[in-house]
Structures are given as C-alpha cells and as structure tokens.
Scaffold this active site. Structure first.
Site, PDB file in Angstrom:
ATOM      1  N   SER A 252       0.848  -1.195   0.000  1.00  0.00           N
ATOM      2  CA  SER A 252       0.000   0.000   0.000  1.00  0.00           C
ATOM      3  C   SER A 252       0.875   1.233   0.000  1.00  0.00           C
ATOM      4  O   SER A 252       1.955   1.247   0.610  1.00  0.00           O
ATOM      5  CB  SER A 252      -0.895   0.019   1.243  1.00  0.00           C
ATOM      6  OG  SER A 252      -1.614   1.241   1.320  1.00  0.00           O
TER       7      SER A 252
ATOM      8  N   TYR B  38      -2.056  -0.209  10.036  1.00  0.00           N
ATOM      9  CA  TYR B  38      -2.110  -0.638   8.641  1.00  0.00           C
ATOM     10  C   TYR B  38      -0.848  -0.203   7.911  1.00  0.00           C
ATOM     11  O   TYR B  38      -0.215  -0.986   7.201  1.00  0.00           O
ATOM     12  CB  TYR B  38      -3.350  -0.047   7.965  1.00  0.00           C
ATOM     13  CG  TYR B  38      -3.529  -0.501   6.528  1.00  0.00           C
ATOM     14  CD1 TYR B  38      -3.958  -1.798   6.251  1.00  0.00           C
ATOM     15  CD2 TYR B  38      -3.261   0.363   5.472  1.00  0.00           C
ATOM     16  CE1 TYR B  38      -4.121  -2.217   4.935  1.00  0.00           C
ATOM     17  CE2 TYR B  38      -3.420  -0.050   4.161  1.00  0.00           C
ATOM     18  CZ  TYR B  38      -3.853  -1.348   3.899  1.00  0.00           C
ATOM     19  OH  TYR B  38      -3.995  -1.766   2.591  1.00  0.00           O
TER      20      TYR B  38
END
Length: 267
Positions: free
Chosen positions: A129, A142
């Site tokens: 990501s 995250y």
C-alpha cells in the site's frame, strides 16, 4: 503452456480484478478465499486458503502443483484493514493485522518458494500500500504492516534473485473496492481524547475509497510486471498526489512533511 498463477484474496476487490484480468489473458488462475462460495460465478477456479492457517496454505499450494505440475506466479494480495488511534486500539487487533498482512503473506511465500526453486523460475508480487510508505494518523497499524511487507519484499528479493525468482511489491493508493467493509474499526469511544478527529478521519477514509481508482488499473500493472524482463522491485499505483506524497517525504524535512499530513487530515 500458459503460466499458472495463484492470487490470494481473490473473492472481491483488487484480488478479484487481478485474477479475472489474468484469466482473460490466458493464464491458468487459481484464486483463494477463506470460505469459497458461489465458485461458479468466477471465471477462474476458487480454492480455500486462510493466511492465518498454515495448513490451508500448504494444502492449496500442494493442490495446484499436483494438478498443474508447476506454479509460476504468486500474487500475495490477501489482507485486512484497521483503523483507530494507537492508544485506543486493542493490542490483540494489532497483532491480528500483522498476522494477516505480514506473517500471512510470508507464510504464502514460504509455501511457494520450494516449487519455484525447483523450477528455477517464478515471480512473487506482494500487494502492499502507498500507506506503507508513511505513518498515517489513525491508520498507523495498517501503514506499519504494509511498510514491513515492503521491506520483507526487498530482503527476500535479494535472497532468491540468483535462484531465478523475482520478488516485487505493488503499492496501491485508494481504489474503489469494498475494503472499508472488511476493516477492523476501533470504536469511537465517547470519552476518548481522539473522538472528534478520529470520527472525522473515518468519514474522510470512506470518501477516499468511494472516489478511488478502478481496480482494473492494478490488474493491468500486475500483467505488465509479469511480462517485463527486468522488473523493478517497487511499483506504486494511485493518483498523482498519492504517489507525489512519497516523493515529498523523501525530500522534505520530517517536521514539515508531518505538518502537511496533519493539515490534510485536519489535525
């Protein structure tokens, strides 16, 4: 013979787009989910695999190798989201996201590497990501889990390169998927010191996903990488400002970069 591809987390979102696109290009694609349902609705074969259960990973990989005789490409896509202030988020949930996004991905790599070493060829593409390149407020866990997978990609790439295997990361920005529905959201506690800014940022995150790019862009990038003789180690796929934010972090003093992020997230 067309190449055999394993795509984890292929029941929806980015994983489904990648698996469907590669199947349309003539690859022999196997998608996975924890509990495959309505398999007939997919253009590729769906099999059971839970990245938190090593036995299911080994069974899925063994099934593909027995059926096909080889395994050429792993798209390590299965993962989960998490939001919340660090102080308010249960530590057990923190461990779960690392077990899924980092250790789960590592276990799938470990399962396919013996076959790829035997073949003296293979490609592993870890879906990370853009958030993994920076510590984002209320998404720190995250960011950390995906950032760790970026570094594991770099390390593994060097370890296996002379064995004929390539390990690559592709970092997506915001895409129009159902990822928000599958996130663990730390509750917005009434007495939390972070109540107002956290709630505002939850709304902002959902808006970003709804206005995100079409996941087909990720599929096209993966296809391009698979057909590149000497691929890079890291790829980023997202909007201009998402990718530019990584450049800014590299060139700006950290206090100035932090101020830009805080202004963006209204902190």
């Amino acid at each position: 013979m067309s190449k055999v591809v394993l795509v984890t987390g292929a029941s929806s979102g980015i994983g489904n787009s990648i698996a469907t696109f590669l199947q349309s290009k003539g690859y022999r694609v196997y998608g996975t989910s924890r509990n495959p349902k309505n398999s007939a609705s997919f253009s590729f074969e769906m099999i059971a695999l839970d990245v938190l259960k090593v036995a299911t990973i080994q069974q899925a990989v063994a099934y593909i190798i027995k059926k096909e005789g080889n395994l050429d490409v792993l798209i390590n896509n299965a993962g989960m989201g998490i939001t919340g202030p660090i102080e308010d988020t249960p530590t057990d949930e923190m461990r779960k996201v690392f077990d899924t996004n980092l250790f789960g991905a590592i276990d799938v790599m470990k399962a396919v590497l013996p076959q790829m070493r035997k073949q003296k060829s293979g490609i592993i593409i870890n879906i990370t990501s853009i958030a993994g390149y920076m510590g984002l407020p209320f998404r720190g866990l995250y960011s950390a889990s995906k950032g760790a997978l970026e570094l594991i990609t770099e390390a593994t790439s060097m370890e296996v390169k002379n064995l004929g295997i390539r390990v690559i990361s592709v970092a997506p920005g915001d895409f129009a998927t159902n990822i928000a529905a599958g996130r663990y959201h730390t509750p917005v506690f009434e007495k939390s010191a972070y109540k107002a800014p956290y709630q505002a940022n939850l709304d902002l995150m959902d808006a970003h996903v709804q206005g995100g790019l079409d996941p087909i862009e990720m599929a096209k990038t993966v296809y391009q990488i698979m057909n590149t003789t000497n691929p890079k180690i890291h790829y980023k796929v997202g909007g201009f400002m998402e990718k530019f934010s990584i450049v800014l972090k590299r060139i700006l003093p950290d206090t100035i970069y932090q101020k830009l992020l805080m202004n963006h997230y209204k902190l």
